[in-house]
Design a protein around this motif. Structure first.
Motif, PDB file in Angstrom:
ATOM      1  N   ASP A   1       0.783  -1.236   0.002  1.00 39.00           N
ATOM      2  CA  ASP A   1       0.111  -0.125  -0.007  1.00 39.00           C
ATOM      3  C   ASP A   1       0.830   1.059   0.120  1.00 39.00           C
ATOM      4  O   ASP A   1       0.353   2.475  -0.356  1.00 39.00           O
ATOM      5  N   ASN A   2       2.126   1.073   0.622  1.00 37.56           N
ATOM      6  CA  ASN A   2       2.877   2.351   0.336  1.00 37.56           C
ATOM      7  C   ASN A   2       3.805   2.342  -0.905  1.00 37.56           C
ATOM      8  O   ASN A   2       4.698   3.211  -0.907  1.00 37.56           O
ATOM      9  N   GLY A   3       3.479   1.355  -2.068  1.00 35.63           N
ATOM     10  CA  GLY A   3       4.027   1.485  -3.182  1.00 35.63           C
ATOM     11  C   GLY A   3       5.623   1.172  -3.199  1.00 35.63           C
ATOM     12  O   GLY A   3       6.213   1.122  -4.118  1.00 35.63           O
ATOM     13  N   GLU A   4       5.807   0.316  -2.010  1.00 35.47           N
ATOM     14  CA  GLU A   4       7.034  -0.439  -1.893  1.00 35.47           C
ATOM     15  C   GLU A   4       7.198  -1.628  -2.669  1.00 35.47           C
ATOM     16  O   GLU A   4       6.027  -2.581  -2.623  1.00 35.47           O
ATOM     17  N   LEU A   5       8.192  -1.847  -3.348  1.00 38.13           N
ATOM     18  CA  LEU A   5       8.266  -3.237  -4.104  1.00 38.13           C
ATOM     19  C   LEU A   5       8.407  -4.588  -3.239  1.00 38.13           C
ATOM     20  O   LEU A   5       9.447  -4.605  -2.571  1.00 38.13           O
TER      21      LEU A   5
ATOM     22  N   ASN B   1      -6.705   2.605 -13.687  1.00 36.32           N
ATOM     23  CA  ASN B   1      -5.884   2.342 -14.870  1.00 36.32           C
ATOM     24  C   ASN B   1      -4.583   1.820 -14.242  1.00 36.32           C
ATOM     25  O   ASN B   1      -3.481   1.585 -14.954  1.00 36.32           O
ATOM     26  N   ALA B   2      -4.526   0.966 -13.232  1.00 36.37           N
ATOM     27  CA  ALA B   2      -3.257   0.257 -12.756  1.00 36.37           C
ATOM     28  C   ALA B   2      -3.843  -1.046 -12.107  1.00 36.37           C
ATOM     29  O   ALA B   2      -5.021  -1.371 -12.144  1.00 36.37           O
ATOM     30  N   ILE B   3      -2.858  -2.042 -12.436  1.00 35.29           N
ATOM     31  CA  ILE B   3      -3.371  -3.750 -11.877  1.00 35.29           C
ATOM     32  C   ILE B   3      -3.415  -3.517 -10.458  1.00 35.29           C
ATOM     33  O   ILE B   3      -2.730  -2.823  -9.746  1.00 35.29           O
ATOM     34  N   ASP B   4      -4.796  -3.755  -9.884  1.00 38.44           N
ATOM     35  CA  ASP B   4      -4.833  -3.939  -8.689  1.00 38.44           C
ATOM     36  C   ASP B   4      -4.741  -5.444  -7.762  1.00 38.44           C
ATOM     37  O   ASP B   4      -4.230  -5.583  -7.045  1.00 38.44           O
ATOM     38  N   GLU B   5      -4.963  -6.415  -8.945  1.00 42.43           N
ATOM     39  CA  GLU B   5      -5.177  -7.856  -8.319  1.00 42.43           C
ATOM     40  C   GLU B   5      -4.942  -8.429  -9.423  1.00 42.43           C
ATOM     41  O   GLU B   5      -5.399  -8.372 -10.742  1.00 42.43           O
TER      42      GLU B   5
END
Length: 595
Positions: free
Chosen positions: A452-456, A474-478
């Motif tokens: 959730d923090n955008g960390e890989l 517009n982004a892959i959520d699951e």
């Protein structure tokens, strides 16, 4: 002894004198029932009046004239005739009116009161008419009507007839009407022998099939063909065709257009543009090329499709659009490329097709597969179908057949999320955004996983029978893997670089059209033909110099001007004191033509 110069001048003098004598041929009075003079009211005039047997008969230079009464001014070689006036020139020209002024010196006649001039193929009607016998021209300027055989009826404020050329020139409030068309214009040249018409100024040609507007044009009233230029357009069946030059054939319901073409279809809410087009009305088809593109309104947005050649066929409810060679598509939230695009407007199906022809050696022959970009997602495959909801006018679904490949850039890094398989099925939400994508059969994926923090968190690489992808914003959520064969999540530092792309990976972001202008950036320079067309309209000089006619009238001193109202008051009863018989008249003045 005469010198050569003296002889030459003498010859010119004799030639000029003979010409003047010929042009000044005296008006001859062939017959008059009564002859009178009234120097107080009509100085210098012989008053000629018909009797019960026949009208006054006048002759001059090959033309006969009959009337009920006339004032003949011998010195001025001028005559005023009124009451059932008729002029006949040979076997070609016949003019009737209530009143005529005729100058024997200039051979100019002025007629008024229900004037009708006829020749073997046409009839001119007007309240007033000038007839120049020397130049063989007729002219009116107070509204007139010309009836010309099968070419129809022409009305105008000003008209001019060149008898030897068989040409009419009409000016102001011009209307031509025939069973096939109506033409309304300001300036109109018409050739009676050919039926050719030339239009200048705001002009409209109306038929049962179409309405054509132009400000410079040509129309063949016999062949029923023509062309229009300068702000030209044709309207028919809810379509409007605009172009620099438009050609039309009423016989075959065919039209063509050249340069700066725009075809608007109000029924299908679409526009087609290009620089050469052909329209076949009977087949309800349009062919357009030279930087051709179509614009279709969908869900309050416009879809632009550009290709080398564009064809529209079928009635509005059965319309098919085909675009060929190096086709590009642009919409605010979607763009694409393919060799060809086929659109069925009835079913709402759009097909992006690649023609595999290895012989051509073109970029699209094998490697350049059809491609779609939807916001941040790139989709490729052998064939791509877009299905629209025709009732709600929005995108519904997407299908990619064979070698389906979906790529999106990692939101924060430099990597690419990738999914491929045999077939891809995508669904669009009400905002025309992909929200669900299924990769069916032999599915593979590489997915950059972030918290959730955008960390890989890691990089997932796997194989499955089917992969379901849920997208949000517009982004892959699951990513859901069904019938997974194998897979592994790698820390970024442990994931080999050579494993970070799937077979067939081809990121083509530089090809993506990001605007309408980008659709044409790969096109060769556009060279349009120069259209010469018709020369501009040049107003002509005055029909004649009114000064001689006015001067003649002035020389007649107090001779009253005869008008149509006065002509109506003329009675057939002789208004003279003395009856002159045929035998008592001086022979040089009046004689009976035995022939």
């Amino acid at each position: 002894m005469k010198t050569p110069i003296t002889s030459y001048l003498f010859f010119l003098f004799i030639f000029y004198g003979v010409s003047v004598l010929y042009s000044q041929q005296k008006i001859e009075i062939k017959y008059s029932g009564f002859l009178n003079k009234d120097e107080n009211k009509h100085p210098g005039a012989q008053i000629l009046t018909r009797d019960d047997s026949e009208q006054v008969h006048i002759f001059h230079s090959g033309t006969d004239m009959w009337c009920d009464k006339a004032y003949y001014f011998g010195k001025e070689n001028f005559i005023e005739a009124y009451g059932n006036v008729k002029m006949i020139q040979g076997d070609t020209i016949n003019m009737t009116s209530k009143y005529v002024e005729y100058n024997g010196a200039t051979q100019l006649a002025f007629a008024s009161g229900n004037v009708v001039l006829t020749d073997p193929s046409s009839t001119i009607s007007s309240d007033t008419l000038y007839f120049d016998r020397e130049r063989q021209q007729a002219f009116y300027r107070s509204n007139g009507t010309v009836v010309k055989d099968s070419s129809g009826t022409i009305t105008s404020k000003i008209g001019r007839y060149y008898m030897q050329q068989k040409k009419y020139r009409f000016v102001e409030n011009v209307v031509l009407t025939n069973p096939d068309a109506e033409i309304v214009t300001d300036y109109f040249d018409f050739y009676s022998d050919t039926g050719n018409a030339y239009l200048f100024g705001p002009s409209t040609i109306t038929t049962t099939e179409s309405v054509t507007y132009c400000e410079k044009g040509f129309y063949d009233t016999k062949a029923k063909i023509g062309y229009a230029m300068k702000n030209a357009k044709i309207d028919y069946d809810g379509k409007e065709i605009v172009g620099d030059s438009l050609y039309f054939d009423q016989n075959t319901n065919f039209s063509s257009a050249t340069n700066n073409i725009k075809i608007t279809d109000t029924l299908n809410n679409s526009v087609v543009k290009g620089h050469y087009a052909e329209v076949f009305k009977a087949k309800d088809s349009i062919f357009i090329t030279k930087r051709a593109y179509a614009i279709t309104v969908q869900d309050k947005d416009s879809v632009y499709i550009h290709g080398d050649t564009l064809m529209l066929t079928g009635k509005p409810e059965k319309r098919i659009t085909r675009i060929f060679r190096n086709v590009k598509l642009y919409k605010s939230d979607m763009s694409g490329k393919s060799d060809s695009i086929h659109v069925n407007h009835e079913t709402g199906l759009t097909q992006l097709i690649n023609i595999n022809d290895s012989k051509t050696g073109t970029a699209f022959s094998t490697a350049r597969k059809p491609i779609l970009w939807n916001l941040g997602n790139q989709m490729t495959g052998d064939t791509i179908h877009l299905q629209s909801d025709t009732e709600n006018d929005k995108l519904d679904s997407l299908i990619v057949f064979n070698n389906a490949f979906l790529i999106s850039k990692d939101s924060l890094g430099n990597g690419h999320n990738q999914i491929n398989g045999k077939k891809l099925v995508g669904l669009f939400n009400d905002e025309n955004e992909l929200y669900n994508v299924d990769i069916i059969k032999n599915a593979q994926s590489i997915y950059y996983m972030r918290n959730d923090n955008g960390e890989l968190v890691g990089i997932d690489k796997s194989k499955s029978g089917l992969i379901k992808i849920l997208l949000y914003d517009n982004a892959i959520d699951e990513v859901r893997k069904i019938n997974q064969v194998d897979g592994k999540v790698y820390p970024e530092e442990d994931f080999p670089k050579k494993e970070r792309i799937l077979k067939g990976f081809d990121w083509r972001e530089e090809e993506k059209p990001n605007s309408v202008e980008d659709l044409f950036k790969d096109d060769p320079p556009l060279e349009l033909p120069i259209i010469k067309g018709l020369d501009d309209y040049i107003p002509e000089d005055d029909f004649f110099d009114e000064a001689p006619l006015k001067n003649t009238k002035k020389q007649l001193n107090k001779v009253p001007t005869i008008n149509t109202k006065k002509a109506k008051k003329i009675k057939s009863k002789p208004l003279i004191e003395k009856k002159v018989t045929k035998t008592s008249l001086p022979k040089p003045l009046i004689s009976k033509d035995k022939n």
